[in-house]
Structure formats: structure tokens, C-alpha cells
Design a protein around this motif. Structure first.
Motif, PDB file in Angstrom:
ATOM      1  N   SER A 305     -13.477 -19.610  -2.168  1.00 46.57           N
ATOM      2  CA  SER A 305     -12.439 -19.637  -3.200  1.00 46.57           C
ATOM      3  C   SER A 305     -12.249 -18.267  -3.831  1.00 46.57           C
ATOM      4  CB  SER A 305     -12.794 -20.646  -4.298  1.00 46.57           C
ATOM      5  OG  SER A 305     -12.966 -21.947  -3.760  1.00 46.57           O
ATOM      6  N   VAL A 306     -10.978 -17.854  -3.943  1.00 52.63           N
ATOM      7  CA  VAL A 306     -10.618 -16.618  -4.629  1.00 52.63           C
ATOM      8  C   VAL A 306      -9.659 -16.968  -5.762  1.00 52.63           C
ATOM      9  CG1 VAL A 306      -9.475 -14.387  -4.439  1.00 52.63           C
ATOM     10  CG2 VAL A 306     -10.920 -15.209  -2.567  1.00 52.63           C
ATOM     11  N   TYR A 307     -10.066 -16.656  -6.985  1.00 53.02           N
ATOM     12  CA  TYR A 307      -9.237 -16.911  -8.159  1.00 53.02           C
ATOM     13  C   TYR A 307      -8.646 -15.580  -8.612  1.00 53.02           C
ATOM     14  CZ  TYR A 307     -11.906 -21.237  -8.017  1.00 53.02           C
ATOM     15  OH  TYR A 307     -12.487 -22.417  -7.614  1.00 53.02           O
ATOM     16  N   TYR A 308      -7.326 -15.455  -8.451  1.00 51.15           N
ATOM     17  CA  TYR A 308      -6.645 -14.214  -8.782  1.00 51.15           C
ATOM     18  C   TYR A 308      -5.907 -14.393 -10.101  1.00 51.15           C
ATOM     19  CZ  TYR A 308      -3.466 -10.220  -8.227  1.00 51.15           C
ATOM     20  OH  TYR A 308      -2.757  -9.061  -8.417  1.00 51.15           O
ATOM     21  N   THR A 309      -6.041 -13.433 -11.000  1.00 51.84           N
ATOM     22  CA  THR A 309      -5.453 -13.604 -12.330  1.00 51.84           C
ATOM     23  C   THR A 309      -3.962 -13.248 -12.375  1.00 51.84           C
ATOM     24  OG1 THR A 309      -6.028 -11.372 -13.098  1.00 51.84           O
ATOM     25  CG2 THR A 309      -7.673 -13.109 -13.427  1.00 51.84           C
ATOM     26  N   GLY A 310      -3.391 -12.882 -11.248  1.00 46.78           N
ATOM     27  CA  GLY A 310      -1.969 -12.564 -11.197  1.00 46.78           C
ATOM     28  C   GLY A 310      -1.187 -13.554 -10.357  1.00 46.78           C
ATOM     29  N   THR A 311       0.008 -13.145  -9.974  1.00 43.93           N
ATOM     30  CA  THR A 311       0.913 -13.982  -9.190  1.00 43.93           C
ATOM     31  C   THR A 311       0.776 -13.676  -7.703  1.00 43.93           C
ATOM     32  OG1 THR A 311       2.709 -12.360  -9.266  1.00 43.93           O
ATOM     33  CG2 THR A 311       2.549 -13.934 -11.115  1.00 43.93           C
ATOM     34  N   ALA A 312       1.429 -14.514  -6.883  1.00 44.69           N
ATOM     35  CA  ALA A 312       1.421 -14.271  -5.439  1.00 44.69           C
ATOM     36  C   ALA A 312       2.077 -12.940  -5.106  1.00 44.69           C
ATOM     37  CB  ALA A 312       2.134 -15.417  -4.720  1.00 44.69           C
ATOM     38  N   GLY A 313       3.139 -12.603  -5.841  1.00 48.70           N
ATOM     39  CA  GLY A 313       3.810 -11.335  -5.609  1.00 48.70           C
ATOM     40  C   GLY A 313       2.919 -10.154  -5.912  1.00 48.70           C
ATOM     41  N   GLU A 314       2.144 -10.232  -6.991  1.00 46.95           N
ATOM     42  CA  GLU A 314       1.225  -9.160  -7.339  1.00 46.95           C
ATOM     43  C   GLU A 314       0.113  -9.029  -6.307  1.00 46.95           C
ATOM     44  OE1 GLU A 314       1.390  -8.960 -12.193  1.00 46.95           O
ATOM     45  OE2 GLU A 314       0.431 -10.703 -11.276  1.00 46.95           O
ATOM     46  N   TRP A 315      -0.360 -10.171  -5.822  1.00 49.47           N
ATOM     47  CA  TRP A 315      -1.397 -10.138  -4.788  1.00 49.47           C
ATOM     48  C   TRP A 315      -0.889  -9.445  -3.523  1.00 49.47           C
ATOM     49  CZ3 TRP A 315      -6.494 -10.838  -4.350  1.00 49.47           C
ATOM     50  CH2 TRP A 315      -7.033 -10.958  -3.064  1.00 49.47           C
ATOM     51  N   ASN A 316       0.312  -9.748  -3.136  1.00 48.83           N
ATOM     52  CA  ASN A 316       0.879  -9.159  -1.917  1.00 48.83           C
ATOM     53  C   ASN A 316       1.052  -7.648  -2.041  1.00 48.83           C
ATOM     54  OD1 ASN A 316       1.010 -11.646  -0.630  1.00 48.83           O
ATOM     55  ND2 ASN A 316       3.071 -12.079  -1.397  1.00 48.83           N
ATOM     56  N   ALA A 317       1.046  -7.131  -3.269  1.00 45.49           N
ATOM     57  CA  ALA A 317       1.188  -5.691  -3.482  1.00 45.49           C
ATOM     58  C   ALA A 317      -0.142  -4.959  -3.417  1.00 45.49           C
ATOM     59  CB  ALA A 317       1.862  -5.432  -4.826  1.00 45.49           C
ATOM     60  N   VAL A 318      -1.244  -5.709  -3.379  1.00 48.84           N
ATOM     61  CA  VAL A 318      -2.573  -5.098  -3.310  1.00 48.84           C
ATOM     62  C   VAL A 318      -2.823  -4.583  -1.890  1.00 48.84           C
ATOM     63  CG1 VAL A 318      -5.052  -5.473  -3.575  1.00 48.84           C
ATOM     64  CG2 VAL A 318      -3.446  -6.623  -5.109  1.00 48.84           C
ATOM     65  N   THR A 319      -3.312  -3.349  -1.779  1.00 51.11           N
ATOM     66  CA  THR A 319      -3.694  -2.811  -0.475  1.00 51.11           C
ATOM     67  C   THR A 319      -5.084  -3.319  -0.131  1.00 51.11           C
ATOM     68  OG1 THR A 319      -2.370  -0.815  -0.781  1.00 51.11           O
ATOM     69  CG2 THR A 319      -4.143  -0.719   0.853  1.00 51.11           C
ATOM     70  N   ILE A 320      -5.151  -4.122   0.930  1.00 51.28           N
ATOM     71  CA  ILE A 320      -6.433  -4.682   1.378  1.00 51.28           C
ATOM     72  C   ILE A 320      -6.672  -4.205   2.799  1.00 51.28           C
ATOM     73  CG2 ILE A 320      -7.781  -6.772   1.806  1.00 51.28           C
ATOM     74  CD1 ILE A 320      -5.980  -8.239  -0.173  1.00 51.28           C
ATOM     75  N   GLU A 321      -7.678  -3.385   2.991  1.00 55.02           N
ATOM     76  CA  GLU A 321      -8.011  -2.939   4.341  1.00 55.02           C
ATOM     77  C   GLU A 321      -8.457  -4.148   5.156  1.00 55.02           C
ATOM     78  OE1 GLU A 321      -7.317  -0.076   5.316  1.00 55.02           O
ATOM     79  OE2 GLU A 321      -7.111   1.063   3.447  1.00 55.02           O
ATOM     80  N   SER A 322      -7.883  -4.302   6.334  1.00 58.59           N
ATOM     81  CA  SER A 322      -8.105  -5.526   7.117  1.00 58.59           C
ATOM     82  C   SER A 322      -9.502  -5.602   7.720  1.00 58.59           C
ATOM     83  CB  SER A 322      -7.058  -5.618   8.231  1.00 58.59           C
ATOM     84  OG  SER A 322      -7.138  -4.487   9.096  1.00 58.59           O
ATOM     85  N   TYR A 323     -10.085  -4.451   8.053  1.00 60.46           N
ATOM     86  CA  TYR A 323     -11.364  -4.490   8.755  1.00 60.46           C
ATOM     87  C   TYR A 323     -12.479  -4.969   7.826  1.00 60.46           C
ATOM     88  CZ  TYR A 323     -15.053  -3.196  11.989  1.00 60.46           C
ATOM     89  OH  TYR A 323     -16.122  -3.241  12.851  1.00 60.46           O
ATOM     90  N   GLY A 324     -13.159  -6.030   8.249  1.00 61.94           N
ATOM     91  CA  GLY A 324     -14.314  -6.530   7.517  1.00 61.94           C
ATOM     92  C   GLY A 324     -14.001  -7.343   6.280  1.00 61.94           C
ATOM     93  N   ASN A 325     -12.762  -7.778   6.106  1.00 62.85           N
ATOM     94  CA  ASN A 325     -12.396  -8.550   4.911  1.00 62.85           C
ATOM     95  C   ASN A 325     -11.841  -9.927   5.232  1.00 62.85           C
ATOM     96  OD1 ASN A 325     -13.135  -6.852   2.719  1.00 62.85           O
ATOM     97  ND2 ASN A 325     -11.385  -5.520   3.155  1.00 62.85           N
ATOM     98  N   ALA A 326     -12.180 -10.452   6.411  1.00 62.67           N
ATOM     99  CA  ALA A 326     -11.693 -11.772   6.801  1.00 62.67           C
ATOM    100  C   ALA A 326     -12.165 -12.859   5.829  1.00 62.67           C
ATOM    101  CB  ALA A 326     -12.143 -12.100   8.221  1.00 62.67           C
ATOM    102  N   ALA A 327     -13.373 -12.710   5.315  1.00 66.33           N
ATOM    103  CA  ALA A 327     -13.878 -13.721   4.378  1.00 66.33           C
ATOM    104  C   ALA A 327     -12.994 -13.815   3.146  1.00 66.33           C
ATOM    105  CB  ALA A 327     -15.311 -13.388   3.975  1.00 66.33           C
ATOM    106  N   LEU A 328     -12.456 -12.685   2.715  1.00 64.24           N
ATOM    107  CA  LEU A 328     -11.569 -12.667   1.554  1.00 64.24           C
ATOM    108  C   LEU A 328     -10.211 -13.264   1.883  1.00 64.24           C
ATOM    109  CD1 LEU A 328     -10.837 -11.665  -1.354  1.00 64.24           C
ATOM    110  CD2 LEU A 328     -10.092  -9.532  -0.270  1.00 64.24           C
ATOM    111  N   THR A 329      -9.613 -12.811   2.969  1.00 61.67           N
ATOM    112  CA  THR A 329      -8.254 -13.239   3.292  1.00 61.67           C
ATOM    113  C   THR A 329      -8.195 -14.678   3.808  1.00 61.67           C
ATOM    114  OG1 THR A 329      -8.480 -12.204   5.484  1.00 61.67           O
ATOM    115  CG2 THR A 329      -7.478 -10.898   3.728  1.00 61.67           C
ATOM    116  N   ASN A 330      -9.310 -15.190   4.333  1.00 61.82           N
ATOM    117  CA  ASN A 330      -9.335 -16.569   4.841  1.00 61.82           C
ATOM    118  C   ASN A 330      -9.718 -17.594   3.777  1.00 61.82           C
ATOM    119  OD1 ASN A 330      -8.620 -15.689   7.389  1.00 61.82           O
ATOM    120  ND2 ASN A 330     -10.731 -15.621   8.153  1.00 61.82           N
ATOM    121  N   ALA A 331     -10.248 -17.145   2.657  1.00 59.26           N
ATOM    122  CA  ALA A 331     -10.646 -18.074   1.586  1.00 59.26           C
ATOM    123  C   ALA A 331      -9.404 -18.669   0.922  1.00 59.26           C
ATOM    124  CB  ALA A 331     -11.487 -17.346   0.553  1.00 59.26           C
ATOM    125  N   THR A 332      -9.557 -19.835   0.328  1.00 60.98           N
ATOM    126  CA  THR A 332      -8.458 -20.456  -0.421  1.00 60.98           C
ATOM    127  C   THR A 332      -8.197 -19.631  -1.675  1.00 60.98           C
ATOM    128  OG1 THR A 332      -9.081 -22.652   0.376  1.00 60.98           O
ATOM    129  CG2 THR A 332      -7.652 -22.544  -1.570  1.00 60.98           C
TER     130      THR A 332
END
Length: 365
Positions: A305-332
Motif C-alpha cells: 500500500s502507498v498512501y499519497y497525500t496528493g492527487t493522481a495528477g500530482e503523482w503522475n508529475a513525480v519523476t520515478i526512476e523505473s529501475y528497482g522500483n517495481a515494488a512501489l509502482t505495483n503496490a495499491t
């Protein structure tokens, strides 16, 4: 010695070679302490003048030791891997400290070296990751090995040293190190950085917005590189709303960590910050985060579970390096909405804080 459960040492009175005192095994003629245990107290009567090589090796139950003035030397590896040792007093008679004498003493945060010490062997304090060394000498004596305060991998993680410690508390890297509220900080100007901790740090901890030391206030703005690395006893961490960055490997290997709250003030999370936290189940991420580096959540197999204090639009603006972060991007992922009346009927995932202002609660759960 590797007898980490040993509680007492007794030698029969008739023994002509060895005797025991203070739960120490002592070679009588040479006045050498051969072996100790977790309840040892080194005699102060002059019957011990040397602590033998590996005398207390891996004695994890030993928490404190006072080396009396009668002792002139500490042998190689004398306290090697004494992971529970958190207090050491070295007497003014000690002249030499052997190789790896205090290496891998994970619980040490400070130690004072008297100016009587003329020689220290290589890696004497290796991998004492949360240690600040205070030296009465004004500068390093010539007979101290070049690696005396280094880890086994080189000089990049040297223990900070305060020279002329009777008149100064500033280490050779320009910082003052202090343990405040159970957490070790590096202080400079009016800024505090969470420094490398003793790996014995455990339980639930909270990093405040500011700390006070010797009457001065310092703003806590950064969790430093490797600050809590391998602190496997940590269970939860709350970070004050003043921290702006979380360093490389800051919480790497904290496999007992089950939850983490990252405030809105944090803008960057650097590489491997939470790698290997396989017990991590949920993370609350503030909407101030703009960059999440590679491998921040690598090997976080328990993250659901990832609880983000912003909106979906704000999340999509975050730069997330793809390598090694599958646990983050695959979590609910849940987006923050304060009032239930504002929750849209779009089948999305939304959350709010419980009445304690800390615990995430999913709307509709």
C-alpha cells in the motif's frame, strides 16, 4: 572467544598459572586478561596490565567496560564484534591499541582516546558505523596506523574524529556530533542532518523538525546517506515536516521496518533509500516529492500500500526512476481526500488520516 552467552568465569584457587577476578580469566605471571564475559569487570588492583588478543571477541552481551589506568595495552581484536557494547572508558595508562581492537562494535556512539595512547593498529574501529572518536591529542600521532578509524572498504566512511577534545567538540569534518532523543545528528551552523546510527537502534522512532543542543536550536533538514542502514530493529519511522531529502541507503536493510511516513516537505528520495526493507508493508508519501531515484524500493517484497497525500495528477508529475522500483509502482496506491463527501464516484482508491493524524484510513473500507 565466541562465548557470547558466558556469564561468569571462576578459576580454582590452587591453579598456579591462571586466576580469576571480576569474571575475568587472568594469566597471573604476565598479568594478561586472557578471556572475559558479559559480566566482566576488569580489576583495578594492578593484577591486569594487558588485555589479550580477542579476549572479549563476539561477547555481544557486554554493554559497558572500564579499562583501568593499570592497563598499558589492548590487544588485537580484544573487543572485536562486541555488538552490544555501548560504553567504553579507556584509562590513562593505555599506550597501545591493537588491530581491530574495537572493530564491529555496532552499538558504540562515542569513545575517548587519552593522550597516553602512542600507537593504534589498523582498522581498530572498523565498521563502528555510528561512532564519534574523541582524542585528547591535538593531532594524529605518527604511530597510529593510517586505517585506524577507517572501515574495511577504505577511507570513505571514516569515523569522525574530534582532536583536542578537552577543548573542542568539532570533528575533523567540521560537524558537531550529538545523540539527541536517542538519534545521532551532525550539527553545523543552524542545520542538523541525521547522521549514521548505531545499528542497535530499534523500535518506533520519530525524527523531529528541530533539535536543541547546548542551548542552540538546529533545523533537521536531511536524513543522511546510510543514516539508519541495517538498523534491523526499527519498526516504524515518522519524519518531521522540515526534512527535504532522504539520502542514499538511508534505511537500507531495515527489514523490521513495517511502515514509514514521508512528509510533504521531502522533495527527493535518493538511491537505495529503502532497499531490502522486506518487512515494509505501507508507505505514506508526501505530495512535495518530485524525484524518486533508482532502487529506492528494491527488494521491498512486502510493500502492498502507498498512501499519497496528493492527487493522481500530482503523482503522475513525480519523476520515478523505473529501475528497482517495481515494488512501489505495483503496490495499491491511494490518493488523499480529507472529507468523505468529496470522494468521487469513479472507483478509485482514496484515503484520509485517522483521528490521530498519523494512521491512514481508506475511504469505503
Amino acid at each position: 572467544m565466541h562465548c557470547d552467552g558466558l556469564e561468569s568465569i571462576t578459576v580454582e584457587a590452587e591453579n598456579s598459572v591462571y586466576h580469576s577476578s571480576g569474571n575475568c580469566l587472568i594469566e597471573t605471571e604476565s598479568k594478561t586478561l586472557i578471556a572475559g564475559c558479559k559480566n566482566s569487570e576488569i580489576p583495578t588492583d594492578g593484577s591486569v596490565t594487558y588485555i589479550g588478543s580477542y579476549a572479549f571477541e563476539s561477547c555481544s552481551g557486554l554493554t559497558e567496560i572500564t579499562i583501568p589506568d593499570s592497563v598499558t595495552g589492548i590487544g588485537d581484536g580484544a573487543f572485536f564484534e562486541c555488538s552490544g557494547l555501548d560504553s567504553v572508558t579507556i584509562g590513562n595508562g593505555v599506550k597501545g591499541i591493537g588491530e581491530r581492537a574495537f572493530a564491529d562494535c555496532d552499538g558504540l556512539t562515542e569513545i575517548t582516546i587519552p593522550d597516553s595512547v602512542t600507537s593504534i593498529g589498523g582498522w581498530a574501529f572498523a565498521d563502528c558505523r555510528g561512532l564519534t572518536i574523541y582524542c585528547e591529542a591535538d593531532s594524529q600521532p605518527s604511530e597510529w596506523d593510517s586505517t585506524w578509524n577507517s572501515d574495511y572498504m577504505g577511507v570513505t566512511r571514516d569515523c569522525p574524529v574530534v582532536w583536542n577534545c578537552n577543548n573542542s567538540n568539532v570533528a575533523d569534518d567540521g560537524y558537531i556530533y550529538a545523540v539527541i532523543g536517542g538519534i545521532r545528528y551532525a550539527l553545523k551552523s543552524d542545520i542538523a542532518t541525521v547522521a549514521r546510527q548505531a545499528t542497535t537502534l530499534s523500535g518506533a522512532i520519530s525524527v523531529p523538525e528541530s533539535v536543541t543542543y547546548q542551548g542552540l536550536s538546529y533545523s533537521v533538514t536531511r536524513i543522511g546517506d546510510g543514516a539508519f542502514e541495517d538498523c534491523s530493529g526499527l519498526t516504524s519511522v515518522t519524519i518531521g515536516n522540515g526534512v527535504t531529502s532522504i539520502g542514499n541507503y538511508a534505511f537500507s536493510g531495515c527489514d523490521g521496518l513495517t511502515e514509514i511516513t514521508i512528509p510533504d516537505s521531502v522533495t527527493r528520495i535518493e538511491s537505495f533509500a529503502f532497499s531490502g526493507c522486506d518487512g515494509l508493508e505501507s508507505v505514506t508519501i508526501g505530495n512535495g516529492v518530485t524525484y524518486i531515484a533508482s532502487n529506492v524500493f528494491s527488494n521491498c517484497s512486502g510493500l502492498t500500500s502507498v498512501y499519497y497525500t496528493g492527487t493522481a495528477g500530482e503523482w503522475n508529475a513525480v519523476t520515478i526512476e523505473s529501475y528497482g522500483n517495481a515494488a512501489l509502482t505495483n503496490a495499491t496506491r491511494y490518493y488523499y481526500i480529507e472529507n468523505e463527501a468529496d470522494v468521487p464516484d469513479d472507483g478509485g482508491n482514496y484515503w484520509h488520516f485517522d483521528t490521530d493524524g498519523v494512521t491512514p484510513v481508506v475511504w469505503g473500507a
